[in-house]
Design an enzyme around this catalytic site. Structure first.
Site, PDB file in Angstrom:
ATOM      1  CG  HIS A   1      -1.204 -32.809   8.701  1.00  0.00           C
ATOM      2  ND1 HIS A   1      -2.288 -33.653   8.794  1.00  0.00           N
ATOM      3  CD2 HIS A   1      -0.130 -33.616   8.476  1.00  0.00           C
ATOM      4  CE1 HIS A   1      -1.892 -34.903   8.654  1.00  0.00           C
ATOM      5  NE2 HIS A   1      -0.586 -34.901   8.455  1.00  0.00           N
TER       6      HIS A   1
ATOM      7  CD  GLU B   1      -5.534 -28.796   8.744  1.00  0.00           C
ATOM      8  OE1 GLU B   1      -6.516 -29.365   8.252  1.00  0.00           O
ATOM      9  OE2 GLU B   1      -4.359 -29.210   8.581  1.00  0.00           O
TER      10      GLU B   1
ATOM     11  CB  CYS C   1      -5.609 -31.155  11.646  1.00  0.00           C
ATOM     12  SG  CYS C   1      -3.956 -31.522  11.027  1.00  0.00           S
TER      13      CYS C   1
ATOM     14  CB  THR D   1       7.433 -39.337 -29.974  1.00  0.00           C
ATOM     15  OG1 THR D   1       7.518 -40.697 -30.424  1.00  0.00           O
ATOM     16  CG2 THR D   1       5.981 -39.009 -29.658  1.00  0.00           C
TER      17      THR D   1
ATOM     18  CD1 TRP E   1      17.916 -31.382 -26.593  1.00  0.00           C
ATOM     19  CD2 TRP E   1      16.370 -32.607 -25.547  1.00  0.00           C
ATOM     20  NE1 TRP E   1      18.517 -31.951 -25.502  1.00  0.00           N
ATOM     21  CE2 TRP E   1      17.580 -32.709 -24.839  1.00  0.00           C
ATOM     22  CE3 TRP E   1      15.266 -33.297 -25.059  1.00  0.00           C
ATOM     23  CZ2 TRP E   1      17.717 -33.473 -23.688  1.00  0.00           C
ATOM     24  CZ3 TRP E   1      15.396 -34.053 -23.922  1.00  0.00           C
ATOM     25  CH2 TRP E   1      16.603 -34.130 -23.252  1.00  0.00           C
TER      26      TRP E   1
ATOM     27  CB  THR F   1      12.470 -45.121 -22.803  1.00  0.00           C
ATOM     28  OG1 THR F   1      11.275 -45.053 -23.592  1.00  0.00           O
ATOM     29  CG2 THR F   1      12.992 -43.722 -22.555  1.00  0.00           C
TER      30      THR F   1
ATOM     31  NE  ARG G   1      18.675 -33.659 -15.393  1.00  0.00           N
ATOM     32  CZ  ARG G   1      17.892 -34.516 -16.042  1.00  0.00           C
ATOM     33  NH1 ARG G   1      17.380 -35.565 -15.410  1.00  0.00           N
ATOM     34  NH2 ARG G   1      17.585 -34.344 -17.320  1.00  0.00           N
TER      35      ARG G   1
ATOM     36  CD  GLU H   1       9.269 -37.380 -18.860  1.00  0.00           C
ATOM     37  OE1 GLU H   1      10.286 -37.463 -19.595  1.00  0.00           O
ATOM     38  OE2 GLU H   1       9.075 -36.471 -18.047  1.00  0.00           O
TER      39      GLU H   1
ATOM     40  CG  LEU I   1       5.026 -48.412 -21.193  1.00  0.00           C
ATOM     41  CD1 LEU I   1       4.294 -49.698 -20.803  1.00  0.00           C
ATOM     42  CD2 LEU I   1       6.210 -48.173 -20.268  1.00  0.00           C
TER      43      LEU I   1
END
Length: 372
Positions: free
Chosen positions: A53, A55, A88, A169, A178, A204, A215, A300, A305
């Site tokens: 962690h 600390e 910790c 969209t 795009w 989708t 990516r 996404e 949905l």
């Protein structure tokens, strides 16, 4: 290097942010150790689950130095339980620090004030920042998914939408690549990196065949990929099923048992979560994702949905990228309604509006949504 308190907190928050895409399902924590005269001794941030962690990382970096009377600035209450790592708070006591400043108390029932109590019992001066302090607010935002999972038993649901200025969209024929520019797409990957899981719907998958991995920014961990697929229609060669990362497919009915078996053989978890009208129970799915350690769920998906999530009141945050173009007829952001009066609309509060390349990024939440 001598630090003011504000400098120390800024450094601690910066190191906490370094844990994004690394520490899940653990919270993102930064720790700064400073001498009584303000001299910077060491810094640390939370590593992979099961590793050190924040600390402990700072204490290891300070090895060989006298920490008696030092001040530790910690963005989240030091843990007090034996999990995959030792407590910790005990490490800070053993190091003989004199003071610990805590930005945010840990809502985990295994901690929940016990770390602070044990530090004080050892004679260490502990100060917890007030809830409205800017540092506390920043620490809360960094860990909003962890807080949601601990306090509500479900992930923080962020719905990402890329749209034209008139709210489309995709075209009527489904073409959408795009609408927004490269900078907005890279920024969207940075938000994917924050998430414990990225979710989409079968529509989708069939229309766009996305990968849904991270990516365009570097990450140590790939989020799980989640598909809502009521009738198990996902093609076996869908790109979302390919490495890297774990894949979960939520179904209302298993349908073709041979396909479910083939998916299982490839390491894909097919999870039955039946709801009404042959659909996946979305609220129950969120509960299951929380049990699997998902803090932030990045969605996404398509307008259907999206609309189901909005209708069910399950969206905590809208992440909307608007491109400076008009498309006229096309697919909307979220299909729900029709509403009979304006008062029935979902009111939101803008949290941030920023230019990302040629596009606008809007972040909006239902009022009071983060007040848990």
């Amino acid at each position: 290097m001598n630090l003011s308190a504000s400098d120390a907190w800024a450094l601690a928050l910066r190191h906490a942010a370094d844990a994004i895409g690394l520490s899940d399902p653990n919270p993102r924590v930064g720790c700064v150790l400073a001498a009584a005269d303000g001299r910077l001794i060491a810094v640390g941030s939370t590593q992979r689950a099961g590793s050190a962690h924040a600390e402990l990382m700072a204490l290891q970096a300070a090895a060989g130095q006298d920490l008696q009377g030092a001040t530790a600035y910690v963005t989240l209450e030091p843990c007090a339980h034996h999990g995959r790592t030792p407590p910790c708070c005990d490490a800070l006591v053993a190091a003989r620090v004199g003071r610990v400043l805590v930005a945010l108390q840990d809502p985990n029932p295994l901690v929940a004030g016990q770390g602070i109590a044990r530090l004080r019992a050892a004679g260490i001066d502990v100060t917890v920042l007030p809830a409205d302090d800017a540092v506390t607010i920043a620490a809360r935002e960094l860990n909003i998914g962890f807080l949601s999972r601990m306090q509500r038993g479900r992930p923080w649901v962020r719905l990402k939408i890329a749209a034209s200025l008139d709210g489309r969209t995709a075209l009527d024929n489904g073409a959408s690549q795009w609408i927004t520019g490269e900078a907005a797409r890279s920024d969207g990957h940075a938000f994917r990196k924050r998430a414990g899981a990225v979710l989409t719907g079968i529509g989708t998958v069939l229309d766009d065949d996305p990968r849904l991995d991270v990516r365009q920014v570097e990450t140590a961990l790939q989020p799980r990929r989640v598909v809502v697929d009521s009738r198990l229609e996902i093609p076996l060669d869908a790109r979302v099923l390919q490495p890297p990362g774990e894949v979960l497919v939520y179904v209302a009915e298993t349908g073709d048992s041979s396909k479910a078996a083939q998916l299982a053989d490839r390491g894909v978890a097919v999870i039955a979560c039946p709801g009404a009208d042959g659909k996946v129970d979305l609220a129950a799915m969120l509960d299951d994702l929380a049990r699997r350690g998902v803090n932030e769920l990045h969605v996404e998906a398509g307008h259907k949905l999206n609309g189901s999530l909005v209708r069910a009141g399950l969206v905590d945050e809208f992440l909307v990228y608007l491109a400076p173009m008009l498309l006229g007829s096309g697919r909307e952001m979220a299909r729900f309604g029709p509403l009979e009066q304006l008062a029935d609309g979902l009111r939101l509060e803008f949290g941030a509006v920023e230019r990302i390349g040629p596009d606008l990024r809007l972040i909006a939440r239902p009022p009071g949504r983060a007040a848990f």
